[in-house]
Design a protein around this motif. Sequence first.
Motif, PDB file in Angstrom:
ATOM      1  N   UNK A 179       0.606  -1.069  -0.189  1.00 45.19           N
ATOM      2  CA  UNK A 179      -0.242  -0.004   0.142  1.00 45.19           C
ATOM      3  C   UNK A 179       0.852   0.979  -0.164  1.00 45.19           C
ATOM      4  N   UNK A 180       1.745   1.146   0.572  1.00 46.19           N
ATOM      5  CA  UNK A 180       2.702   2.690   0.985  1.00 46.19           C
ATOM      6  C   UNK A 180       2.994   2.269  -0.225  1.00 46.19           C
ATOM      7  N   UNK A 181       3.674   1.293  -1.104  1.00 45.45           N
ATOM      8  CA  UNK A 181       4.715   1.572  -2.290  1.00 45.45           C
ATOM      9  C   UNK A 181       3.657   2.079  -3.182  1.00 45.45           C
ATOM     10  N   UNK A 182       2.627   1.734  -3.334  1.00 45.36           N
ATOM     11  CA  UNK A 182       1.718   1.778  -4.760  1.00 45.36           C
ATOM     12  C   UNK A 182       1.109   3.646  -3.883  1.00 45.36           C
ATOM     13  N   UNK A 183       2.031   3.930  -2.775  1.00 48.60           N
ATOM     14  CA  UNK A 183       1.321   5.597  -3.158  1.00 48.60           C
ATOM     15  C   UNK A 183       0.381   5.895  -1.911  1.00 48.60           C
ATOM     16  N   UNK A 184      -0.239   4.774  -1.410  1.00 49.65           N
ATOM     17  CA  UNK A 184      -1.375   5.558  -0.131  1.00 49.65           C
ATOM     18  C   UNK A 184      -1.142   6.122   1.293  1.00 49.65           C
ATOM     19  N   UNK A 185      -0.921   7.087   1.698  1.00 48.82           N
ATOM     20  CA  UNK A 185      -0.963   7.062   3.189  1.00 48.82           C
ATOM     21  C   UNK A 185      -2.013   7.360   3.694  1.00 48.82           C
ATOM     22  N   UNK A 186      -1.417   7.808   5.389  1.00 46.02           N
ATOM     23  CA  UNK A 186      -3.222   7.948   5.752  1.00 46.02           C
ATOM     24  C   UNK A 186      -2.178   8.928   7.060  1.00 46.02           C
ATOM     25  N   UNK A 187      -3.608   9.718   7.153  1.00 45.39           N
ATOM     26  CA  UNK A 187      -3.010  10.456   8.550  1.00 45.39           C
ATOM     27  C   UNK A 187      -4.080  10.091   9.597  1.00 45.39           C
ATOM     28  N   UNK A 188      -3.397   9.298  10.712  1.00 43.65           N
ATOM     29  CA  UNK A 188      -4.955   8.256  11.386  1.00 43.65           C
ATOM     30  C   UNK A 188      -5.782   9.197  12.487  1.00 43.65           C
ATOM     31  N   UNK A 189      -6.528   8.208  13.353  1.00 38.61           N
ATOM     32  CA  UNK A 189      -7.930   9.305  14.149  1.00 38.61           C
ATOM     33  C   UNK A 189      -6.678   9.547  15.406  1.00 38.61           C
ATOM     34  N   UNK A 190      -6.435   8.454  15.891  1.00 40.26           N
ATOM     35  CA  UNK A 190      -5.752   8.622  16.932  1.00 40.26           C
ATOM     36  C   UNK A 190      -4.415   8.859  17.331  1.00 40.26           C
ATOM     37  N   UNK A 191      -4.125  10.035  17.046  1.00 39.89           N
ATOM     38  CA  UNK A 191      -3.031  10.868  17.065  1.00 39.89           C
ATOM     39  C   UNK A 191      -1.473   9.390  18.442  1.00 39.89           C
ATOM     40  N   UNK A 192      -2.438   9.256  19.688  1.00 36.52           N
ATOM     41  CA  UNK A 192      -1.319   8.966  20.481  1.00 36.52           C
ATOM     42  C   UNK A 192      -0.987   7.368  20.372  1.00 36.52           C
ATOM     43  N   UNK A 193      -2.467   6.750  19.844  1.00 34.30           N
ATOM     44  CA  UNK A 193      -2.309   4.889  19.677  1.00 34.30           C
ATOM     45  C   UNK A 193      -1.051   4.872  19.226  1.00 34.30           C
ATOM     46  N   UNK A 194      -1.624   5.487  17.509  1.00 34.09           N
ATOM     47  CA  UNK A 194      -0.911   4.978  16.237  1.00 34.09           C
ATOM     48  C   UNK A 194      -0.225   5.947  14.993  1.00 34.09           C
ATOM     49  N   UNK A 195       0.039   6.736  15.804  1.00 29.94           N
ATOM     50  CA  UNK A 195       0.572   8.299  15.293  1.00 29.94           C
ATOM     51  C   UNK A 195       1.540   8.913  15.643  1.00 29.94           C
ATOM     52  N   UNK A 196       2.023   9.325  16.549  1.00 30.38           N
ATOM     53  CA  UNK A 196       2.731   9.704  17.073  1.00 30.38           C
ATOM     54  C   UNK A 196       4.724   9.000  17.681  1.00 30.38           C
ATOM     55  N   UNK A 197       5.413   9.148  17.074  1.00 32.24           N
ATOM     56  CA  UNK A 197       6.517   8.591  18.440  1.00 32.24           C
ATOM     57  C   UNK A 197       7.058   9.393  19.272  1.00 32.24           C
TER      58      UNK A 197
END
Length: 491
Positions: free
Chosen positions: A323-341
């Motif tokens: 998915x990434x290779x073909x050019x799909x990107x996602x800005x997720x809803x739950x930034x604490x759980x899956x977004x930020x490092x």
Amino acid sequence: MEPLVELRGIHKQYPGVYALKGVDFDLRPGEVHALVGENGAGKSTLIKILAGAVSFEQGEYRIEGKPAQIHSPQDAIRRGISVVYQELELAPRLSVAENIFFGRLPSRRGRVLWAQLYRDSALVLEQVGLEVDPETEVARLGIAAQQLVEIARALSCQARVLVMDEPTSALTPSEISRLFGLVRRLREQGTAILYVSHKLQEIFALADRVTVLRDGARVATSGAGELDEARLIGLMVGRPLGEMFSRRHRPGGAPALEVEGLSTARVRDISFQVRAGEIVGFSGLMGAGRTEVARGVLGLDRRLAGRVRVGGEELPPDSCAAARRLGLGLVPEDRRGEGIFPQLGVGHNASIAALEQFSRRGWIEGGREREAVAAQVRRLEVRTPSLGQRISLLSGGNQQKVLIARWLLRQALVVLVVDEPTRGIDVGARAEIYRLLDELAGQGLGLVVISSELPELLGLCDRILVMKGGRITGALERAEATQEKLLALAL
Ligand SMILES: Nc1ncnc2c1ncn2[C@@H]1O[C@H](COP(=O)(O)OP(=O)(O)OP(=O)(O)O)[C@@H](O)[C@H]1O
Ligand SMILES: [Mg+2]
């Protein structure tokens, strides 16, 4: 009326950030006092000071007219001051009841009185209108329910002062109106309520008084009746705002994303198309399956049936890498759980999805990376002392902006999915994000916008799909879409 609590001349500095510059604030019994301001203006900092969670260098804390020594959250709770924080602070592995009475479990001779705990919990859960078994593990609840558990916890402390930092950011319209009912009831009972929100309709629906912070300073406190939306925005932003929505229409290009008969454990038979340059919205109530469509398309949830094509190329099931290779990107809803490092700096959080663009023969070209990141950080007006600042030290809205910057940095994107892109984002930055999304569409990107805010969908999208119970129940073209029609399809 004499204030219940009062902060006078509060100064607070963090390394590199002057967060509060001599702020006065007070709360009277039986009022809702709204605190507003742009991302990073100092609202959460002021709240943490009220709650005894952070110290301040200068100023005075008074309760009922007398100087008070509030140096820890326990001190504040003992004096009847309770806070529902912006970022959820629950212990996910514990039960709902244990979370509500965390640190205050009813006990006798060292033994927890479980029956009483569950009874007491059931009572406060009923007050907030959350129908779950108190023994349920918190991790199994959705964000909305978790937020209500936090509110239940605050109420269970017999609070005289209740502080709510963006409490509705993850709630559905019906949950919001229930929460408003609760807030009004508490106000009638004499509770003093501090309310923080970026949603101006909420401010005008609830607040008796409004205090505006800008850049760590108080610019105004006034009766809500003396303000209107334009004046309030002017006070917050300190400059005139342009058009909120600046969507320019262009005919769609080649199909960027084609989804046919997609099913996962959570969604059934989903079909839709996004052309290059189009913005397609997903509407529906919380839990209708909008985020789950995105997860299914991106291969984060197992695909049980259906086909997905990105830029005309077949996307194999269950492969995030493809998915990434073909050019799909996602800005997720739950930034604490899956977004930020959280441990990494702002710069690395922004560039992490685009590293291959900045590497040559396996080496990252730090200079180019920093330059590109700095440009996006400026464009989104991310408030940070430096690109090296740990992202977890940024204000909530500024963290969200960094996540958006992350995907703006990627050049090879074909489709970008943004899930609740403006949650927690202030009005000024919100207009900027809408402009950016429009610009990205203009550059030929296909965009999918998942949002609970109907005006946002109506202002941005060429087409809006409505979901309910894991299925698409209707599609409206821009010209025919209205709030009423969207709601009718969602209910
Ligand atoms: N622990 C910390 N260390 C360093 N800087 C901090 C810390 N906490 C907050 N800041 C900075 O203080 C400023 C005020 O932040 P605060 O969280 O109070 O803003 P806010 O008004 O709540 O914004 P938002 O609307 O985005 O939630 C910001 O610039 C933020 O980056
Ligand atoms: Mg905040």
